[in-house]
Design an enzyme around this catalytic site. Sequence first.
Site, PDB file in Angstrom:
ATOM      1  N   HIS A 197      -5.706   2.944   0.972  1.00 11.46           N
ATOM      2  CA  HIS A 197      -4.914   4.077   1.462  1.00 11.46           C
ATOM      3  C   HIS A 197      -5.572   4.826   2.631  1.00 11.46           C
ATOM      4  O   HIS A 197      -4.937   5.097   3.646  1.00 11.46           O
ATOM      5  CB  HIS A 197      -4.670   5.074   0.328  1.00 11.46           C
TER       6      HIS A 197
ATOM      7  N   ASP B 197       0.904  -1.144   0.000  1.00 13.54           N
ATOM      8  CA  ASP B 197       0.000   0.000   0.000  1.00 13.54           C
ATOM      9  C   ASP B 197       0.942   1.192   0.000  1.00 13.54           C
ATOM     10  O   ASP B 197       1.561   1.501   1.029  1.00 13.54           O
ATOM     11  CB  ASP B 197      -0.884   0.012   1.249  1.00 13.54           C
ATOM     12  N   HIS B 198       1.098   1.837  -1.156  1.00 20.56           N
ATOM     13  CA  HIS B 198       2.202   2.803  -1.246  1.00 20.56           C
ATOM     14  C   HIS B 198       2.014   3.999  -0.317  1.00 20.56           C
ATOM     15  O   HIS B 198       2.973   4.673   0.008  1.00 20.56           O
ATOM     16  CB  HIS B 198       2.469   3.221  -2.701  1.00 20.56           C
TER      17      HIS B 198
END
Length: 509
Positions: A261, A198-199
């Site tokens: 996010h 999950d950047h």
Amino acid sequence: MSALTINPLREGIANRLSPEPCTLVIFGATGDLTHRKLIPALYNLAAEGALPPAITIIGFARREKTSEQFRTELETATRKFSRTPVNDDLWKSFASSVFYHQSPFDDAEGYKTLAREMEEADRKRGTGGNRLYYLAVAPDQFPVILQHLRESGLSTATPGSWARVIVEKPFGKDLKTAQALNGLVSEVFPERDTYRIDHYLGKETAQNIMVMRFANSIFESLWDSSHISHVQITAVEPLGVEGRAGYYDTSGAMRDMVQNHLLQLLTLTAMEPPTSLSADAIRDEKVKVLRSLRPLTGKDVFDHVVRAQYSAGLINGQPVPGYREADGVPKESATETYVAMHVTIDNWRWAGVPFFIRTAKRMPKGGTEIAITFKSVPRVLFNQSGHGIDENVLVIRIQPDEGVSLRMSAKMPGSSLRIEPVKMDFHYGTSFGKATPEAYERLLLDAMSGDATLFARRDEVEEAWAFVDGIEEAWKTRTDDLAFYDAGSWGPAAADELAARHGVTWRRM
Ligand code: BG6
């Protein structure tokens, strides 16, 4: 200012990185993610001397090309997308560790030759038998790649080495598909070797949420329903669907941004202090927040969640088409590009504190932030009318201009008593004089170091889907709640009304 020293024996976020030599195999090496994010991130790590010298990167994809051609394409992309300018010598040295492996994903032979190439890298380059597989492909390719990794024995590490897999989002499209995917991955890689990206967790300020909360005595003692009136978590961008209609139209903002996010940022904001800094201790606390979310289902969804879609409008003074006019989007699409929601966390700490989440495409400006609004001062002394003094707001800016600010009240200089809001502001750039690394840099390094703290665990992903599924189910029953907003506006009136019902106004970014 004294530097922060961290006990290197501790695991997790405190484990200062010692990435181990390995072969990184990128499935989907000719795709956008590899060109825009992964290779520029790896180049920047190499340029900083952060990568183990023996690293070997093998791009695995279907298209015919030589390693030389692959490197040339990657160089062009890196010059375009790298956060630092590309240095010719450093690029040459980095590119000498990059190879191309052409094969269809479903051809057993391709995996056998990959095995031989990796063994050669172990012998010649010293990669030590360590393997890191990056699935930068559409989810429908996961099963075939995983199956071949297992059947070819490539998913099993030799004694003394490791084999890990990094999985890109979307990690399923609902709870059922996520469970199926988790089941599939777990047949091939154990959970401790599975790294779900999950950047947002790799963004510097997202990591700083925990440091801010648990390394400063002033915040944590106020971090609860006695002192906080509400929390707003926002991630908006001026971009539209950008040629990704095929994926986006079946996803929408809820699945694309909220499920992963935004709920991740919510968990970091709301979790209890973990018992240690180990990856699992932190993720245990995050998952408890997800379990404490009051489910939104049926009719409640329409009272607490606003969805909307952008119509044509102006971004930076330039006309842009509406979502339904974008290439590949059905003319009648009811996919949401905007979500605003009110969320309740049913636990002791947060009882009665509304959390608001908002995400959207085609907003006038882009930015991600968490804003914590504290309760008003009592209606005595300077606040007798109850309207005169702004509340304290602590804003954690995830991007751009990463930092933290605190709004306070101060007396304006002069003989009359006038109280105005002022800001105490910390900017990463100026305080540390250092550019913040890209999220993918940190995450790739962590995966090479065996630190899973900033990756989503299976139960986190599933809990987040369970919550989102309730909303998606209700949305299937009607579409007349879908609002529209002009591209370049701040969203529909229905979102303002939602906030107003709780006495709140959305923050302007
Ligand atoms: C991705 C979404 O995960 O995050 C995109 O699929 C979105 O739709 C992007 O634009 C936003 O990421 P960032 O890092 O630009 O805020």
